[in-house]
Design an enzyme around this catalytic site. Sequence first.
Site, PDB file in Angstrom:
ATOM      1  N   ARG A 167       0.826  -1.206   0.000  1.00 13.64           N
ATOM      2  CA  ARG A 167       0.000   0.000   0.000  1.00 13.64           C
ATOM      3  C   ARG A 167       0.863   1.260   0.000  1.00 13.64           C
ATOM      4  O   ARG A 167       0.541   2.252  -0.671  1.00 13.64           O
ATOM      5  CB  ARG A 167      -0.913  -0.018   1.225  1.00 13.64           C
ATOM      6  CG  ARG A 167      -1.907   1.130   1.277  1.00 13.64           C
ATOM      7  CD  ARG A 167      -2.801   1.013   2.491  1.00 13.64           C
ATOM      8  NE  ARG A 167      -3.784   2.087   2.524  1.00 13.64           N
ATOM      9  CZ  ARG A 167      -4.115   2.773   3.616  1.00 13.64           C
ATOM     10  NH1 ARG A 167      -3.531   2.478   4.781  1.00 13.64           N
ATOM     11  NH2 ARG A 167      -5.012   3.739   3.565  1.00 13.64           N
ATOM     12  N   HIS A 173       0.552   4.464  -2.640  1.00 15.15           N
ATOM     13  CA  HIS A 173       0.285   5.826  -2.187  1.00 15.15           C
ATOM     14  C   HIS A 173       1.430   6.774  -2.529  1.00 15.15           C
ATOM     15  O   HIS A 173       1.201   7.967  -2.725  1.00 15.15           O
ATOM     16  CB  HIS A 173       0.000   5.836  -0.682  1.00 15.15           C
ATOM     17  CG  HIS A 173      -1.376   5.360  -0.346  1.00 15.15           C
ATOM     18  ND1 HIS A 173      -2.226   6.050   0.487  1.00 15.15           N
ATOM     19  CD2 HIS A 173      -2.057   4.250  -0.732  1.00 15.15           C
ATOM     20  CE1 HIS A 173      -3.375   5.395   0.599  1.00 15.15           C
ATOM     21  NE2 HIS A 173      -3.294   4.295  -0.128  1.00 15.15           N
ATOM     22  N   SER A 178       8.384  10.578  -1.768  1.00 22.93           N
ATOM     23  CA  SER A 178       7.953  11.803  -1.083  1.00 22.93           C
ATOM     24  C   SER A 178       7.067  11.481   0.120  1.00 22.93           C
ATOM     25  O   SER A 178       7.009  12.258   1.081  1.00 22.93           O
ATOM     26  CB  SER A 178       7.228  12.737  -2.046  1.00 22.93           C
ATOM     27  OG  SER A 178       6.137  12.078  -2.679  1.00 22.93           O
ATOM     28  N   ASN A 236      -3.591   9.025   3.760  1.00 23.24           N
ATOM     29  CA  ASN A 236      -2.366   8.403   4.274  1.00 23.24           C
ATOM     30  C   ASN A 236      -2.326   8.255   5.791  1.00 23.24           C
ATOM     31  O   ASN A 236      -1.328   7.762   6.337  1.00 23.24           O
ATOM     32  CB  ASN A 236      -1.141   9.221   3.838  1.00 23.24           C
ATOM     33  CG  ASN A 236      -0.888   9.118   2.353  1.00 23.24           C
ATOM     34  OD1 ASN A 236      -1.337   8.180   1.696  1.00 23.24           O
ATOM     35  ND2 ASN A 236      -0.173  10.092   1.806  1.00 23.24           N
ATOM     36  N   PRO A 258      -7.045   7.933  -5.499  1.00 20.77           N
ATOM     37  CA  PRO A 258      -8.359   7.316  -5.760  1.00 20.77           C
ATOM     38  C   PRO A 258      -9.128   7.122  -4.463  1.00 20.77           C
ATOM     39  O   PRO A 258      -8.570   6.711  -3.442  1.00 20.77           O
ATOM     40  CB  PRO A 258      -7.988   5.970  -6.398  1.00 20.77           C
ATOM     41  CG  PRO A 258      -6.647   6.207  -7.026  1.00 20.77           C
ATOM     42  CD  PRO A 258      -5.938   7.165  -6.103  1.00 20.77           C
ATOM     43  N   HIS A 312      -6.064  -5.662  -3.468  1.00 25.32           N
ATOM     44  CA  HIS A 312      -7.028  -5.759  -2.378  1.00 25.32           C
ATOM     45  C   HIS A 312      -7.421  -7.201  -2.073  1.00 25.32           C
ATOM     46  O   HIS A 312      -8.354  -7.439  -1.304  1.00 25.32           O
ATOM     47  CB  HIS A 312      -8.278  -4.928  -2.700  1.00 25.32           C
ATOM     48  CG  HIS A 312      -8.095  -3.466  -2.473  1.00 25.32           C
ATOM     49  ND1 HIS A 312      -9.078  -2.531  -2.718  1.00 25.32           N
ATOM     50  CD2 HIS A 312      -7.024  -2.762  -2.010  1.00 25.32           C
ATOM     51  CE1 HIS A 312      -8.624  -1.315  -2.416  1.00 25.32           C
ATOM     52  NE2 HIS A 312      -7.384  -1.431  -1.999  1.00 25.32           N
ATOM     53  N   ASP A 343     -10.711  -9.402   1.452  1.00 29.79           N
ATOM     54  CA  ASP A 343     -11.023 -10.738   0.958  1.00 29.79           C
ATOM     55  C   ASP A 343     -11.206 -11.667   2.158  1.00 29.79           C
ATOM     56  O   ASP A 343     -10.243 -12.006   2.840  1.00 29.79           O
ATOM     57  CB  ASP A 343      -9.878 -11.211   0.046  1.00 29.79           C
ATOM     58  CG  ASP A 343      -9.927 -12.699  -0.251  1.00 29.79           C
ATOM     59  OD1 ASP A 343     -11.004 -13.303  -0.083  1.00 29.79           O
ATOM     60  OD2 ASP A 343      -8.889 -13.250  -0.645  1.00 29.79           O
ATOM     61  N   THR A 359      -9.329 -15.625   1.762  1.00 33.47           N
ATOM     62  CA  THR A 359      -7.884 -15.797   1.982  1.00 33.47           C
ATOM     63  C   THR A 359      -7.264 -14.425   2.210  1.00 33.47           C
ATOM     64  O   THR A 359      -6.544 -13.906   1.349  1.00 33.47           O
ATOM     65  CB  THR A 359      -7.230 -16.490   0.772  1.00 33.47           C
ATOM     66  OG1 THR A 359      -7.584 -15.765  -0.434  1.00 33.47           O
ATOM     67  CG2 THR A 359      -7.678 -17.933   0.631  1.00 33.47           C
ATOM     68  N   ASP A 400      -3.900 -13.965  -4.047  1.00 35.11           N
ATOM     69  CA  ASP A 400      -4.488 -14.844  -5.056  1.00 35.11           C
ATOM     70  C   ASP A 400      -5.565 -14.075  -5.809  1.00 35.11           C
ATOM     71  O   ASP A 400      -5.634 -12.848  -5.720  1.00 35.11           O
ATOM     72  CB  ASP A 400      -5.036 -16.117  -4.404  1.00 35.11           C
ATOM     73  CG  ASP A 400      -6.050 -15.816  -3.287  1.00 35.11           C
ATOM     74  OD1 ASP A 400      -6.640 -14.711  -3.295  1.00 35.11           O
ATOM     75  OD2 ASP A 400      -6.240 -16.674  -2.414  1.00 35.11           O
TER      76      ASP A 400
END
Length: 318
Positions: A62, A66, A76, A94, A161, A191, A236, A239, A244
């Site tokens: 992540r 970002h 940055s 953030n 986003p 995700h 998810d 799992t 996956d």
Amino acid sequence: MAGSWVALALLLFAALVSTANGDHKLSARYYDKTCPNVQRVVRTVMANKVAGDPTVAPAILRLFFHDCFANGCDASILLDSTPFFESEKDAVPNTSVRGYEVIDEIKSVLEHDCPATVSCSDIIALASRDAVGMLGGPSWRMPLGRKDSRTADKDGAENLPSPHDNFNALVSTFRERGLNARDMTALSGAHTVGMANCENYRDRVNSDVDIDASFAETRRKTCPANESYGGMAPFDEQTPMRFDNAYYKDLIARRGLLSSDQALYGAGGRQDALVEMYSTKGEMFAKDFAKAMVKMGNISPSKETHMEVRLNCRMVNW
């Protein structure tokens, strides 16, 4: 004697600072001669950290997203605030980003082995690649040679986003960064691991009609409407800590956690066909994800951004 030390310092500073990432092509072999152990160091520190806390892996992945989506892949996001700029860490998207201390540790080892050589932005790129592999996902040759920004872009970090974006808004945001709808759909597969805060999925599970009823009921137990509290939930459920293609199966079942997740499926046409393919062909998803990660990693900062190889990832080289 003092004069020679000043001259040496000025030469070092000049060598570290440049005005762009784009004055040379990125290459997977960029550090072959100057720091041949860079990938081993990154992998070793990552393995130790993930062994102690598996959630470090999705956190680092992540962190890379970002960083790249604010003003290119320039580290940055790692800079602390100064009197001259506000830190991207303080931007709303953030506030829950973590993993900074992992990058610090990798940088510390590399500064001992290869002083003033490996950029913080390349460390993030390599660490994110290794994070995916440690979660059972694909690996790839990561092009290297990025430099680090000498300033932060908090405004840019505020415009990442949104978890509430619809499909058209997502396409527009990714296109602005040189990524197409297929890249976007593959990258969203990140995700398949990690967790989301209640405020990011509260509207989805309490108000959205395009959602599996039993899934919404389960999630409302930890994230009720019109309440100030709420817990985290896995993207998810099947799992949550394995990289996956279960994420895409969730979308088809209308069990996407965020509105921006579910926006990838349901409109029909080629977009739905792509999600359906990823849901049944995990190897195709893995291949496209690796390609999209390289493409995202090539997003350069704006041309006027002053760059350097930072000696400390949290501050510029004064």
